[in-house]
Design a protein around this motif. Structure first.
Motif, PDB file in Angstrom:
ATOM      1  N   LEU A  21      11.283   6.312  12.233  1.00 13.74           N
ATOM      2  CA  LEU A  21      10.845   4.942  11.958  1.00 13.74           C
ATOM      3  C   LEU A  21      10.057   4.871  10.653  1.00 13.74           C
ATOM      4  O   LEU A  21      10.270   3.972   9.832  1.00 13.74           O
ATOM      5  CB  LEU A  21       9.999   4.421  13.120  1.00 13.74           C
ATOM      6  N   TYR A  22       9.165   5.841  10.433  1.00 20.76           N
ATOM      7  CA  TYR A  22       8.427   5.883   9.167  1.00 20.76           C
ATOM      8  C   TYR A  22       9.378   6.137   7.995  1.00 20.76           C
ATOM      9  O   TYR A  22       9.244   5.525   6.926  1.00 20.76           O
ATOM     10  CB  TYR A  22       7.364   6.978   9.200  1.00 20.76           C
ATOM     11  N   SER A  23      10.333   7.025   8.210  1.00 23.43           N
ATOM     12  CA  SER A  23      11.308   7.329   7.151  1.00 23.43           C
ATOM     13  C   SER A  23      12.128   6.103   6.803  1.00 23.43           C
ATOM     14  O   SER A  23      12.480   5.891   5.631  1.00 23.43           O
ATOM     15  CB  SER A  23      12.222   8.475   7.594  1.00 23.43           C
ATOM     16  N   THR A  24      12.452   5.293   7.803  1.00 18.07           N
ATOM     17  CA  THR A  24      13.220   4.066   7.562  1.00 18.07           C
ATOM     18  C   THR A  24      12.439   3.114   6.658  1.00 18.07           C
ATOM     19  O   THR A  24      13.003   2.529   5.720  1.00 18.07           O
ATOM     20  CB  THR A  24      13.546   3.369   8.901  1.00 18.07           C
ATOM     21  N   ILE A  25      11.163   2.958   6.927  1.00 20.61           N
ATOM     22  CA  ILE A  25      10.325   2.073   6.103  1.00 20.61           C
ATOM     23  C   ILE A  25      10.281   2.579   4.660  1.00 20.61           C
ATOM     24  O   ILE A  25      10.477   1.815   3.701  1.00 20.61           O
ATOM     25  CB  ILE A  25       8.905   1.964   6.684  1.00 20.61           C
ATOM     26  N   ILE A  26      10.026   3.870   4.494  1.00 23.80           N
ATOM     27  CA  ILE A  26       9.932   4.440   3.141  1.00 23.80           C
ATOM     28  C   ILE A  26      11.274   4.359   2.422  1.00 23.80           C
ATOM     29  O   ILE A  26      11.327   4.081   1.217  1.00 23.80           O
ATOM     30  CB  ILE A  26       9.413   5.893   3.218  1.00 23.80           C
ATOM     31  N   LEU A  32       9.040  -5.307 -12.785  1.00 25.13           N
ATOM     32  CA  LEU A  32       8.104  -4.187 -12.793  1.00 25.13           C
ATOM     33  C   LEU A  32       7.016  -4.346 -11.737  1.00 25.13           C
ATOM     34  O   LEU A  32       6.593  -3.358 -11.122  1.00 25.13           O
ATOM     35  CB  LEU A  32       7.478  -4.034 -14.183  1.00 25.13           C
ATOM     36  N   PHE A  33       6.565  -5.565 -11.509  1.00 28.53           N
ATOM     37  CA  PHE A  33       5.547  -5.786 -10.482  1.00 28.53           C
ATOM     38  C   PHE A  33       6.023  -5.296  -9.127  1.00 28.53           C
ATOM     39  O   PHE A  33       5.315  -4.568  -8.416  1.00 28.53           O
ATOM     40  CB  PHE A  33       5.183  -7.271 -10.404  1.00 28.53           C
ATOM     41  N   TRP A  34       7.246  -5.687  -8.752  1.00 30.25           N
ATOM     42  CA  TRP A  34       7.780  -5.291  -7.452  1.00 30.25           C
ATOM     43  C   TRP A  34       8.068  -3.798  -7.407  1.00 30.25           C
ATOM     44  O   TRP A  34       7.852  -3.157  -6.379  1.00 30.25           O
ATOM     45  CB  TRP A  34       9.030  -6.096  -7.109  1.00 30.25           C
ATOM     46  N   GLU A  35       8.557  -3.221  -8.490  1.00 31.41           N
ATOM     47  CA  GLU A  35       8.794  -1.777  -8.526  1.00 31.41           C
ATOM     48  C   GLU A  35       7.516  -1.015  -8.192  1.00 31.41           C
ATOM     49  O   GLU A  35       7.508  -0.102  -7.359  1.00 31.41           O
ATOM     50  CB  GLU A  35       9.284  -1.359  -9.920  1.00 31.41           C
ATOM     51  N   LEU A  36       6.433  -1.384  -8.866  1.00 31.02           N
ATOM     52  CA  LEU A  36       5.159  -0.703  -8.661  1.00 31.02           C
ATOM     53  C   LEU A  36       4.602  -0.959  -7.267  1.00 31.02           C
ATOM     54  O   LEU A  36       4.035  -0.058  -6.641  1.00 31.02           O
ATOM     55  CB  LEU A  36       4.157  -1.147  -9.725  1.00 31.02           C
ATOM     56  N   PHE A  37       4.791  -2.180  -6.779  1.00 37.92           N
ATOM     57  CA  PHE A  37       4.287  -2.489  -5.440  1.00 37.92           C
ATOM     58  C   PHE A  37       5.035  -1.683  -4.378  1.00 37.92           C
ATOM     59  O   PHE A  37       4.418  -1.162  -3.442  1.00 37.92           O
ATOM     60  CB  PHE A  37       4.418  -3.983  -5.143  1.00 37.92           C
ATOM     61  N   TYR A  38       6.353  -1.545  -4.506  1.00 37.42           N
ATOM     62  CA  TYR A  38       7.124  -0.728  -3.561  1.00 37.42           C
ATOM     63  C   TYR A  38       6.655   0.725  -3.594  1.00 37.42           C
ATOM     64  O   TYR A  38       6.484   1.356  -2.551  1.00 37.42           O
ATOM     65  CB  TYR A  38       8.614  -0.776  -3.898  1.00 37.42           C
ATOM     66  N   VAL A  39       6.458   1.240  -4.796  1.00 38.81           N
ATOM     67  CA  VAL A  39       6.016   2.632  -4.931  1.00 38.81           C
ATOM     68  C   VAL A  39       4.633   2.819  -4.318  1.00 38.81           C
ATOM     69  O   VAL A  39       4.388   3.777  -3.567  1.00 38.81           O
ATOM     70  CB  VAL A  39       6.006   3.062  -6.420  1.00 38.81           C
ATOM     71  N   GLY A  40       3.706   1.914  -4.626  1.00 41.43           N
ATOM     72  CA  GLY A  40       2.353   2.014  -4.087  1.00 41.43           C
ATOM     73  C   GLY A  40       2.333   1.942  -2.572  1.00 41.43           C
ATOM     74  O   GLY A  40       1.617   2.705  -1.907  1.00 41.43           O
ATOM     75  N   THR A  41       3.111   1.029  -2.012  1.00 36.02           N
ATOM     76  CA  THR A  41       3.179   0.884  -0.553  1.00 36.02           C
ATOM     77  C   THR A  41       3.790   2.111   0.092  1.00 36.02           C
ATOM     78  O   THR A  41       3.277   2.618   1.100  1.00 36.02           O
ATOM     79  CB  THR A  41       3.993  -0.375  -0.179  1.00 36.02           C
ATOM     80  N   ALA A  42       4.897   2.598  -0.478  1.00 34.78           N
ATOM     81  CA  ALA A  42       5.556   3.793   0.063  1.00 34.78           C
ATOM     82  C   ALA A  42       4.634   5.002   0.013  1.00 34.78           C
ATOM     83  O   ALA A  42       4.544   5.775   0.979  1.00 34.78           O
ATOM     84  CB  ALA A  42       6.845   4.074  -0.711  1.00 34.78           C
ATOM     85  N   PHE A  43       3.922   5.166  -1.104  1.00 32.39           N
ATOM     86  CA  PHE A  43       3.014   6.304  -1.227  1.00 32.39           C
ATOM     87  C   PHE A  43       1.858   6.196  -0.242  1.00 32.39           C
ATOM     88  O   PHE A  43       1.464   7.189   0.383  1.00 32.39           O
ATOM     89  CB  PHE A  43       2.467   6.404  -2.657  1.00 32.39           C
ATOM     90  N   MET A  44       1.313   5.003  -0.089  1.00 31.90           N
ATOM     91  CA  MET A  44       0.197   4.790   0.836  1.00 31.90           C
ATOM     92  C   MET A  44       0.608   5.162   2.265  1.00 31.90           C
ATOM     93  O   MET A  44      -0.131   5.864   2.975  1.00 31.90           O
ATOM     94  CB  MET A  44      -0.263   3.342   0.778  1.00 31.90           C
TER      95      MET A  44
END
Length: 368
Positions: free
Chosen positions: A283-288, A301-313
């Motif tokens: 389930l976590y892998s699916t989200i990432i 670029l805003f969304w790219e960075l937001f996806y990366v930040g959320t995935a990393f968090m």
């Protein structure tokens, strides 16, 4: 072609409906159900029995944020990002004047309701830094970085060392991924390596003890390493299929301290076994994975960075929490996202995933 304002709104909504982010939403809702069930199981026959009802109220609040944020216009979110950031920094300052709870000033309590500003800061910080970096303005970036360092110092003062590290690491990852300010992240990495020994010797005794216990588990099995040793036994006793929901011996005997928060993974491992653990990881892998797909397809670029930040968090929380339950990482106070008991943490991840779902469902941000 219909061109009236109302028809444009309807058309836009139809486009969004066609692109419902089913997998991420399904993973989010399944994880919160697992979280509720195992918070309930972890406190059975203990003085905390019934705390799952309070967590259920936070789940409802988190779901409200998750759903509402999908439909809030992007321009509205961006307009108020700076204001939200400064308000959360103010809360981080104010929390230091509230009475300590268990030796730490992390909670602001107003009557029966309390929340952790450091947890609310996490989604707001990712939004703010993504917004600033997407503007590619050096002055704004340096000012934002100074404010983030100030916030990290305030969190460290609570003390909340683990959240401080998460904030600084996420800053580093987002600056690196942005492709700008190369010298800044290079110098910051070098500075971090140089400062590490000084930081270690300035940690509080229990924080240093967790690291020492991790390095020398046999010598500290009855003190600093005790919680981890018990968690390892609980997970190992689960075998392939587990001992059954609310039937884990170590859970029922309260053998693992903090099993409803930091060590809730041990309850899942004991009662659902290896198979249940694999489902949670899936389930976590699916989200990432869905966040990674959004990053790959985004033209913004805003969304790219937001996806990366959320995935990393999310990845860092999951990796660290499970790692300390299995004894491969030192113990920290980092919760298991959407599962550990903790209302502010749940709402924080709900905000992140609600906004991420919105981005994935908005066609103008994604190349099909």
């Amino acid at each position: 072609m219909i061109s009236s304002p109302i028809s444009k709104i309807i058309y836009s909504r139809k486009e969004r409906i066609k692109n419902v982010e089913f997998l991420l939403m399904l993973a989010y809702f399944l994880l919160e159900i697992i979280g509720y069930l195992f918070v309930k199981s972890s406190v059975i026959n203990s003085s905390l029995e019934g705390i799952e009802n309070q967590q259920f109220m936070w789940i409802i609040l988190g779901n409200i944020f998750f759903i509402l944020l999908i439909f809030i216009p992007e321009r509205f979110i961006k307009k108020y990002i700076p204001l939200l950031f400064y308000i959360t920094v103010l809360f981080l300052f104010l929390v230091l004047f509230f009475p300590p709870i268990s030796g730490a000033r992390r909670w602001i309590r107003i009557g029966p309701v309390g929340f952790q500003p450091s947890e609310i800061f996490k989604p707001v910080f990712i939004l703010y830094l993504s917004y600033i970096l997407s503007q590619k303005d050096s002055k704004k970036f340096y000012f934002a970085s100074l404010m983030i360092i100030l916030a990290a110092l305030l969190i460290y003062k609570e003390p909340d060392f683990s959240s401080t590290i998460i904030i600084l690491l996420t800053w580093f990852v987002l600056v690196f991924v942005s492709g700008n300010f190369e010298k800044v992240w290079q110098y910051s990495m070098g500075l971090g390596l140089i400062a590490a020994p000084f930081i270690f010797f300035n940690l509080q005794e229990y924080q240093r003890g967790r690291i020492i216990g991790f390095l020398f588990p046999q010598e500290y099995s009855l003190s600093y390493y005790y919680n981890t040793a018990q968690a390892i036994r609980a997970v190992g006793s689960g075998g392939l299929l587990g001992q059954g929901y609310m039937s884990g011996y170590m859970n029922l005997t309260q053998s693992v301290p903090e099993s409803h928060t930091d060590f809730i993974f041990s309850v899942i491992g004991e009662e659902l076994g290896f198979l249940g653990v694999c489902i949670v990881l899936l389930l976590y892998s699916t989200i990432i994975w869905r966040l990674y797909e959004g990053y790959k397809r985004s033209e913004n670029l805003f969304w790219e960075l937001f996806y990366v930040g959320t995935a990393f968090m999310i990845f860092f929380h999951v990796f660290q929490n499970i790692g300390m339950n299995l004894g491969i990482l030192p113990v920290t106070g980092i919760p298991l996202p959407l599962i550990s008991n903790g209302g502010t943490s749940f709402v924080s991840f709900s905000i992140l995933l609600g906004i991420a779902t919105k981005g994935l469902m908005t066609e103008k941000n994604i190349t099909r």
